[in-house]
Design an enzyme around this catalytic site. Structure first.
Site, PDB file in Angstrom:
ATOM      1  N   HIS A 155       4.687   5.341  11.848  1.00 20.97           N
ATOM      2  CA  HIS A 155       4.187   5.273  10.479  1.00 20.97           C
ATOM      3  C   HIS A 155       3.253   6.482  10.310  1.00 20.97           C
ATOM      4  O   HIS A 155       2.033   6.344  10.257  1.00 20.97           O
ATOM      5  CB  HIS A 155       3.452   3.950  10.273  1.00 20.97           C
ATOM      6  CG  HIS A 155       3.219   3.569   8.845  1.00 20.97           C
ATOM      7  ND1 HIS A 155       3.432   4.429   7.783  1.00 20.97           N
ATOM      8  CD2 HIS A 155       2.755   2.412   8.293  1.00 20.97           C
ATOM      9  CE1 HIS A 155       3.123   3.811   6.654  1.00 20.97           C
ATOM     10  NE2 HIS A 155       2.718   2.589   6.933  1.00 20.97           N
ATOM     11  N   ARG A 187      11.207   3.938   3.824  1.00 24.43           N
ATOM     12  CA  ARG A 187      10.759   2.871   4.743  1.00 24.43           C
ATOM     13  C   ARG A 187      11.980   2.053   5.114  1.00 24.43           C
ATOM     14  O   ARG A 187      12.779   1.678   4.257  1.00 24.43           O
ATOM     15  CB  ARG A 187       9.704   1.982   4.102  1.00 24.43           C
ATOM     16  CG  ARG A 187       9.452   0.736   4.936  1.00 24.43           C
ATOM     17  CD  ARG A 187       8.260  -0.048   4.521  1.00 24.43           C
ATOM     18  NE  ARG A 187       7.024   0.642   4.866  1.00 24.43           N
ATOM     19  CZ  ARG A 187       5.831   0.041   4.861  1.00 24.43           C
ATOM     20  NH1 ARG A 187       5.719  -1.232   4.536  1.00 24.43           N
ATOM     21  NH2 ARG A 187       4.748   0.717   5.180  1.00 24.43           N
ATOM     22  N   LYS A 211      24.732  -5.126  -1.757  1.00 20.26           N
ATOM     23  CA  LYS A 211      26.212  -5.169  -1.710  1.00 20.26           C
ATOM     24  C   LYS A 211      26.726  -4.511  -0.439  1.00 20.26           C
ATOM     25  O   LYS A 211      27.938  -4.330  -0.278  1.00 20.26           O
ATOM     26  CB  LYS A 211      26.795  -4.435  -2.919  1.00 20.26           C
ATOM     27  CG  LYS A 211      26.356  -4.971  -4.267  1.00 20.26           C
ATOM     28  CD  LYS A 211      26.938  -4.081  -5.370  1.00 20.26           C
ATOM     29  CE  LYS A 211      26.142  -4.217  -6.651  1.00 20.26           C
ATOM     30  NZ  LYS A 211      26.386  -3.090  -7.563  1.00 20.26           N
ATOM     31  N   ARG A 268       0.802  -1.227   0.000  1.00 27.91           N
ATOM     32  CA  ARG A 268       0.000   0.000   0.000  1.00 27.91           C
ATOM     33  C   ARG A 268       0.833   1.274   0.000  1.00 27.91           C
ATOM     34  O   ARG A 268       0.594   2.190  -0.800  1.00 27.91           O
ATOM     35  CB  ARG A 268      -0.928   0.032   1.235  1.00 27.91           C
ATOM     36  CG  ARG A 268      -2.190  -0.762   1.089  1.00 27.91           C
ATOM     37  CD  ARG A 268      -2.572  -1.349   2.425  1.00 27.91           C
ATOM     38  NE  ARG A 268      -1.592  -2.350   2.787  1.00 27.91           N
ATOM     39  CZ  ARG A 268      -1.643  -3.617   2.371  1.00 27.91           C
ATOM     40  NH1 ARG A 268      -2.657  -4.016   1.670  1.00 27.91           N
ATOM     41  NH2 ARG A 268      -0.681  -4.470   2.677  1.00 27.91           N
ATOM     42  N   THR A 269       1.781   1.359   0.919  1.00 32.03           N
ATOM     43  CA  THR A 269       2.490   2.636   1.091  1.00 32.03           C
ATOM     44  C   THR A 269       3.315   2.959  -0.149  1.00 32.03           C
ATOM     45  O   THR A 269       3.269   4.083  -0.669  1.00 32.03           O
ATOM     46  CB  THR A 269       3.379   2.589   2.352  1.00 32.03           C
ATOM     47  OG1 THR A 269       2.602   2.042   3.420  1.00 32.03           O
ATOM     48  CG2 THR A 269       3.867   3.961   2.744  1.00 32.03           C
TER      49      THR A 269
HETATM   50  N1   CP Z   1      -0.401  -0.286   5.856  1.00 34.08           N
HETATM   51  C1   CP Z   1       0.829  -0.463   5.287  1.00 34.08           C
HETATM   52  O1   CP Z   1       1.811   0.221   5.639  1.00 34.08           O
HETATM   53  O2   CP Z   1       0.850  -1.399   4.313  1.00 34.08           O
HETATM   54  P1   CP Z   1       2.153  -1.790   3.467  1.00 34.08           P
HETATM   55  O3   CP Z   1       3.135  -2.423   4.426  1.00 34.08           O
HETATM   56  O4   CP Z   1       1.677  -2.739   2.414  1.00 34.08           O
HETATM   57  O5   CP Z   1       2.731  -0.520   2.912  1.00 34.08           O
END
Ligand code: CP
Length: 312
Positions: free
Chosen positions: A138, A110, A88, A59-60
């Site tokens: 998050h 991320r 690497k 999603r993100t």
């Molecule tokens: N909700 C969420 O962060 O989903 P993803 O890990 O798929 O990005």
């Protein structure tokens, strides 16, 4: 009069850095975009976003990618370590510096390690958006959760929110708790002791005047809730595999578990789900999680526009 809030160049590392006025500004930007779809299309033409995903995401990553493309941005980076020089041994520092050299106007990062986005923000003047770091934060998930609550209920103040599942290792629940502490809400943490919310989060909430209730079962509180925020047991972050096996099926939210709930209860989940949320909830009036996930696109579009600036 609306406060004078300027997001241009601002890092989005922790939701704790965002006060109520800031969040209201984001809620309004989201609402404006929902009402005038297409109004930001092409607004950031010529700008470059670097999506640096050191951890998997559906999603993100995708919603940031689609949001940036709709804004007219050029998208670079990677969706996971495979295919990049991280395999690497290249460091986060060097990776950020490379994309800074290529002219990135914003980073979306991320990482499995907590503090990674904060570190990145300290080594570059380019704004950094935290797309999830370790088990701590998050922030854009919390923003889209607030937007979805406001859309579903027309308000956030007055809501009774229960958070269920792995609250200790789940970053979505702690970021949402921090965000909700700006509003007049009641929060109940529903988890076994091993997965209860971390003390640092509870301490922060109390400083903001919110004293959360703690329960171990949903039955005790189901009838009181407006929002039930279900979270996945974080297999990848629980240090002991035996402990994971012990807790992995501890909750399953299904029709039976919701029989005492108000008809107006909305079930949220940041997704992905595994065993904790049954598909028999999908067709009920309670299910809100697909709308919640969909809100990630307009929220991230509005946020990129605010942070990069120069748009509309
Ligand atoms: N909700 C969420 O962060 O989903 P993803 O890990 O798929 O990005």
């Amino acid at each position: 009069m609306e406060p004078d809030i300027d997001f241009v160049g601002r890092d989005v590392v922790s939701i704790r850095d965002f006060k109520r006025d800031d969040l209201e500004h984001i809620l309004k930007a989201f609402d404006d975009l929902e009402k005038h779809r297409g109004s930001l299309d092409g607004a950031l033409k010529g700008k470059l976003v670097a999506l640096l995903f050191f951890e998997p995401s559906t999603r993100t990553y995708s919603s940031f990618q689609i949001a940036a493309e709709r804004l007219g941005m050029t998208v670079t980076g990677f969706a996971g370590p495979t295919g990049s020089s991280i395999t690497k041994g290249e460091t986060l520092h060097d990776t950020v510096k490379m994309f800074e050299g290529y002219g990135a106007d914003v980073f979306v990062i991320r990482h499995a390690k907590m503090g990674a986005a904060r570190f990145a923000s300290e080594i570059t003047d380019v704004p950094v958006i935290n797309a999830g770091d370790g088990s701590r934060e998050h922030p854009t998930q919390a923003m889209l959760d607030l937007c979805t609550m406001k859309k579903a209920f027309g308000k956030i103040d007055g809501l009774r929110v229960g958070m269920l599942g792995d609250l200790r290792f789940g970053r979505a629940s702690s970021s949402l708790a921090y965000a909700l502490s700006n509003f007049d809400v009641e929060i109940t943490f529903i988890a076994p002791e091993a997965l209860q919310m971390r003390q640092e989060v509870i301490h922060f909430l109390k400083q903001r005047g919110v004293t959360p209730r703690r329960e171990s079962t949903l039955e005790k509180v189901a009838e009181d809730l407006d929002v039930l925020y279900v979270t996945r047991i974080q297999k990848e972050r629980i240090p002991d595999p035996t402990e994971y096996e012990r807790v992995r099926r501890i909750y399953e939210v299904n029709l039976e578990a919701l029989k005492e709930a108000k008809p107006s209860l909305k079930v949220f989940h940041p997704l992905p789900r595994v065993d904790e949320l049954a598909t028999d909830v999908d067709e009920t009036i309670h299910a809100q999680y697909l709308e919640q996930a969909a809100a990630g696109l307009p929220l991230r579009m509005a946020l990129l526009n605010l942070v990069v600036g120069g748009g509309r």
